[in-house]
Motif scaffolding. Structure first.
Motif, PDB file in Angstrom:
ATOM      1  N   CYS A   5       0.806  -1.216   0.000  1.00  0.00           N
ATOM      2  CA  CYS A   5       0.000   0.000   0.000  1.00  0.00           C
ATOM      3  C   CYS A   5       0.843   1.272   0.000  1.00  0.00           C
ATOM      4  N   LYS A   6       2.178   1.129   0.211  1.00  0.00           N
ATOM      5  CA  LYS A   6       3.010   2.325   0.298  1.00  0.00           C
ATOM      6  C   LYS A   6       4.200   2.291  -0.652  1.00  0.00           C
ATOM      7  N   SER A   7       4.196   1.369  -1.623  1.00  0.00           N
ATOM      8  CA  SER A   7       5.274   1.310  -2.603  1.00  0.00           C
ATOM      9  C   SER A   7       4.722   1.595  -3.998  1.00  0.00           C
ATOM     10  N   GLY A   8       5.612   1.978  -4.891  1.00  0.00           N
ATOM     11  CA  GLY A   8       5.181   2.274  -6.257  1.00  0.00           C
ATOM     12  C   GLY A   8       6.134   3.219  -6.947  1.00  0.00           C
ATOM     13  N   PHE A   9       5.626   3.884  -7.997  1.00  0.00           N
ATOM     14  CA  PHE A   9       6.461   4.718  -8.852  1.00  0.00           C
ATOM     15  C   PHE A   9       5.728   6.011  -9.204  1.00  0.00           C
ATOM     16  N   SER A  10       6.492   7.098  -9.280  1.00  0.00           N
ATOM     17  CA  SER A  10       5.942   8.392  -9.690  1.00  0.00           C
ATOM     18  C   SER A  10       5.872   8.469 -11.210  1.00  0.00           C
ATOM     19  N   TRP A  11       4.843   9.138 -11.705  1.00  0.00           N
ATOM     20  CA  TRP A  11       4.648   9.272 -13.146  1.00  0.00           C
ATOM     21  C   TRP A  11       5.091  10.644 -13.631  1.00  0.00           C
ATOM     22  N   ASP A  12       5.485  10.700 -14.896  1.00  0.00           N
ATOM     23  CA  ASP A  12       5.828  11.971 -15.523  1.00  0.00           C
ATOM     24  C   ASP A  12       4.557  12.693 -15.969  1.00  0.00           C
ATOM     25  N   GLY A  13       4.618  14.012 -15.982  1.00  0.00           N
ATOM     26  CA  GLY A  13       3.483  14.798 -16.446  1.00  0.00           C
ATOM     27  C   GLY A  13       3.170  15.918 -15.482  1.00  0.00           C
ATOM     28  N   THR A  14       2.468  16.925 -15.981  1.00  0.00           N
ATOM     29  CA  THR A  14       2.096  18.083 -15.179  1.00  0.00           C
ATOM     30  C   THR A  14       0.587  18.208 -15.122  1.00  0.00           C
ATOM     31  N   PRO A  15      -0.027  18.099 -13.954  1.00  0.00           N
ATOM     32  CA  PRO A  15      -1.474  18.254 -13.843  1.00  0.00           C
ATOM     33  C   PRO A  15      -1.929  19.624 -14.336  1.00  0.00           C
ATOM     34  N   VAL A  16      -3.127  19.689 -14.915  1.00  0.00           N
ATOM     35  CA  VAL A  16      -3.606  20.932 -15.534  1.00  0.00           C
ATOM     36  C   VAL A  16      -4.781  21.553 -14.788  1.00  0.00           C
ATOM     37  N   GLY A  17      -5.239  20.926 -13.708  1.00  0.00           N
ATOM     38  CA  GLY A  17      -6.382  21.439 -12.974  1.00  0.00           C
ATOM     39  C   GLY A  17      -6.000  22.541 -11.998  1.00  0.00           C
ATOM     40  N   LYS A  18      -6.930  22.848 -11.114  1.00  0.00           N
ATOM     41  CA  LYS A  18      -6.712  23.911 -10.135  1.00  0.00           C
ATOM     42  C   LYS A  18      -7.122  23.415  -8.754  1.00  0.00           C
ATOM     43  N   GLU A  19      -6.652  24.108  -7.721  1.00  0.00           N
ATOM     44  CA  GLU A  19      -7.035  23.773  -6.362  1.00  0.00           C
ATOM     45  C   GLU A  19      -8.172  24.678  -5.913  1.00  0.00           C
ATOM     46  N   SER A  20      -9.148  24.062  -5.255  1.00  0.00           N
ATOM     47  CA  SER A  20     -10.331  24.773  -4.796  1.00  0.00           C
ATOM     48  C   SER A  20     -10.768  24.171  -3.466  1.00  0.00           C
ATOM     49  N   THR A  21     -12.049  24.308  -3.148  1.00  0.00           N
ATOM     50  CA  THR A  21     -12.604  23.753  -1.910  1.00  0.00           C
ATOM     51  C   THR A  21     -13.937  23.085  -2.215  1.00  0.00           C
ATOM     52  N   LEU A  22     -14.167  21.938  -1.589  1.00  0.00           N
ATOM     53  CA  LEU A  22     -15.435  21.232  -1.710  1.00  0.00           C
ATOM     54  C   LEU A  22     -15.850  20.776  -0.319  1.00  0.00           C
ATOM     55  N   ALA A  23     -17.003  21.237   0.141  1.00  0.00           N
ATOM     56  CA  ALA A  23     -17.509  20.872   1.470  1.00  0.00           C
ATOM     57  C   ALA A  23     -16.430  21.027   2.541  1.00  0.00           C
ATOM     58  N   ASP A  24     -15.728  22.146   2.503  1.00  0.00           N
ATOM     59  CA  ASP A  24     -14.682  22.513   3.472  1.00  0.00           C
ATOM     60  C   ASP A  24     -13.397  21.712   3.315  1.00  0.00           C
ATOM     61  N   ASN A  25     -13.301  20.871   2.294  1.00  0.00           N
ATOM     62  CA  ASN A  25     -12.074  20.108   2.049  1.00  0.00           C
ATOM     63  C   ASN A  25     -11.315  20.725   0.882  1.00  0.00           C
ATOM     64  N   LYS A  26     -10.007  20.910   1.053  1.00  0.00           N
ATOM     65  CA  LYS A  26      -9.191  21.319  -0.077  1.00  0.00           C
ATOM     66  C   LYS A  26      -9.321  20.276  -1.181  1.00  0.00           C
ATOM     67  N   LYS A 107     -15.476   8.846   6.828  1.00  0.00           N
ATOM     68  CA  LYS A 107     -16.744   8.669   6.104  1.00  0.00           C
ATOM     69  C   LYS A 107     -17.590   9.942   6.078  1.00  0.00           C
ATOM     70  N   PRO A 108     -17.782  10.677   7.181  1.00  0.00           N
ATOM     71  CA  PRO A 108     -18.654  11.857   7.122  1.00  0.00           C
ATOM     72  C   PRO A 108     -18.219  12.887   6.095  1.00  0.00           C
ATOM     73  N   GLU A 109     -16.921  13.157   5.982  1.00  0.00           N
ATOM     74  CA  GLU A 109     -16.500  14.171   5.030  1.00  0.00           C
ATOM     75  C   GLU A 109     -16.533  13.655   3.590  1.00  0.00           C
ATOM     76  N   ILE A 110     -16.293  12.348   3.403  1.00  0.00           N
ATOM     77  CA  ILE A 110     -16.429  11.771   2.066  1.00  0.00           C
ATOM     78  C   ILE A 110     -17.880  11.875   1.600  1.00  0.00           C
ATOM     79  N   PHE A 111     -18.809  11.557   2.495  1.00  0.00           N
ATOM     80  CA  PHE A 111     -20.225  11.657   2.161  1.00  0.00           C
ATOM     81  C   PHE A 111     -20.635  13.115   1.950  1.00  0.00           C
ATOM     82  N   ALA A 112     -20.073  14.026   2.739  1.00  0.00           N
ATOM     83  CA  ALA A 112     -20.404  15.448   2.580  1.00  0.00           C
ATOM     84  C   ALA A 112     -19.985  15.959   1.204  1.00  0.00           C
ATOM     85  N   CYS A 113     -18.815  15.518   0.744  1.00  0.00           N
ATOM     86  CA  CYS A 113     -18.362  15.928  -0.588  1.00  0.00           C
ATOM     87  C   CYS A 113     -19.274  15.357  -1.667  1.00  0.00           C
ATOM     88  N   ALA A 114     -19.674  14.099  -1.518  1.00  0.00           N
ATOM     89  CA  ALA A 114     -20.575  13.494  -2.495  1.00  0.00           C
ATOM     90  C   ALA A 114     -21.924  14.212  -2.516  1.00  0.00           C
TER      91      ALA A 114
END
Length: 243
Positions: A5-26, A107-114
Motif C-alpha cells: 500500500c506504500k510502494s510504487g512509482f511516480s509518473w511523468d506529467g504536469t497536472p492541468v487542474g486547479k485547487e479549490s474547496t469542496l464541502a470545506d475540504n481542499k 466517512k462523514p467528510e467523504i459523504f459530505a463531498c458526495a
C-alpha cells in the motif's frame, strides 16, 4: 494494510487542474462539464499525489466530466518519495496512519463531498484506489442516492457487508496478487454482485499487483499496459453511466 500500500512509482506529467474547496475540504478540480462529475477517493498518498491528479485530468478529458479530488486526510501528506525509498517506506507506519484516518473518521467528510456534488450535478460517479475502495462501495450502497456508478481498483479495507449493500453499477479492477483484495474477497464479489441486479464489470489483471493502477511503473511494459487498461476501463464506465 501492508507494504504494497506504500510502494510504487511516480509518473511523468504536469497536472492541468486547479485547487479549490469542496464541502470545506481542499480539492483538486479538473474539467468543465456542468452536468456530470466524478469524485476520486485517493489512496494513502492523498490528494496531492501527481499520479492521482494526472488520472483526474485523464478522466476529465476522455469521459467529459468534471473531476474532484478532495483531501480526505486532514492535511496530512505522505511524500511521494516514500514509494521508492526503502528507508522512508520503513519509517512510514501505515497502520498508525489508517488509525488516524479510519472509516468512522473519514466517512462523514467523504459523504459530505458526495452530497455537495450530487446537489450540483445531474450525474455523479465515484472512483477509489486502495484506501478509497471501501468508501466508493459505501457511497454506492442501496438507498444512499449519492452516486450513479462506482469504479474501484485494488480496494483496501473492503468487507463483505459493503459488497452486499452496493446498489449502483460497479466496476472492479483487480490484480492477480493483492493481499488487500484477497482471492477469497474476489470470489465473494464475483459470486454476490451478479445477483444484486446492478451492472457489473470485473476487470482482471494477471501478473500485476496491488497498487498497479495508481502507482504502476511506466517503464515496465506489463505494468504500463495494465495501468493504461485500468484507466481506460474507468473512462468507459463513466461514459456508459454518466452520459
Amino acid at each position: 494494510m501492508s507494504e504494497c500500500c506504500k510502494s510504487g512509482f511516480s509518473w511523468d506529467g504536469t497536472p492541468v487542474g486547479k485547487e479549490s474547496t469542496l464541502a470545506d475540504n481542499k480539492t483538486y478540480v479538473t474539467g468543465s462539464n456542468k452536468d456530470a462529475a466524478v469524485l476520486i477517493v485517493h489512496d494513502v498518498f492523498g490528494w496531492t499525489l501527481p499520479n492521482t491528479r494526472l488520472l483526474a485530468d485523464h478522466y476529465a478529458k476522455e469521459a467529459n466530466v468534471t473531476v474532484y479530488l478532495p483531501d480526505f486526510f486532514g492535511g496530512e501528506v505522505v511524500s511521494p518519495e516514500t514509494m521508492e525509498d526503502p528507508k522512508k517506506r520503513e519509517a512510514f507506519n501505515v497502520m498508525e496512519f489508517i488509525g488516524r484516518n479510519s472509516k468512522d473518521i473519514r466517512k462523514p467528510e467523504i459523504f459530505a463531498c458526495a452530497k455537495a456534488l450530487k446537489s450540483q450535478y445531474g450525474k455523479l460517479g465515484a472512483v477509489g484506489f486502495c484506501y478509497g475502495g471501501w468508501a466508493c462501495f459505501q457511497l454506492g450502497a442501496k438507498g444512499n442516492n449519492l452516486v450513479d456508478c462506482i469504479s474501484v481498483a485494488h480496494p483496501s479495507l473492503l468487507d463483505e457487508k459493503e459488497i452486499d449493500a452496493v446498489g449502483v453499477p460497479v466496476q472492479i479492477c483487480a490484480p492477480e496478487t493483492d493481499p488487500q483484495f484477497s482471492p477469497q474477497l474476489k470470489e465473494y464479489a464475483n459470486r454476490v454482485i451478479p445477483g444484486l441486479g446492478v451492472p457489473y464489470d470485473y476487470q482482471y489483471f494477471p501478473g500485476l499487483v496491488h497498487g498497479f493502477a495508481i502507482r504502476g511503473d511506466h517503464t515496465y511494459k506489463k505494468q504500463k499496459d495494465g495501468l493504461e487498461r485500468a484507466k481506460n476501463a474507468a473512462v468507459y464506465w463513466f461514459n456508459e453511466h454518466l452520459h
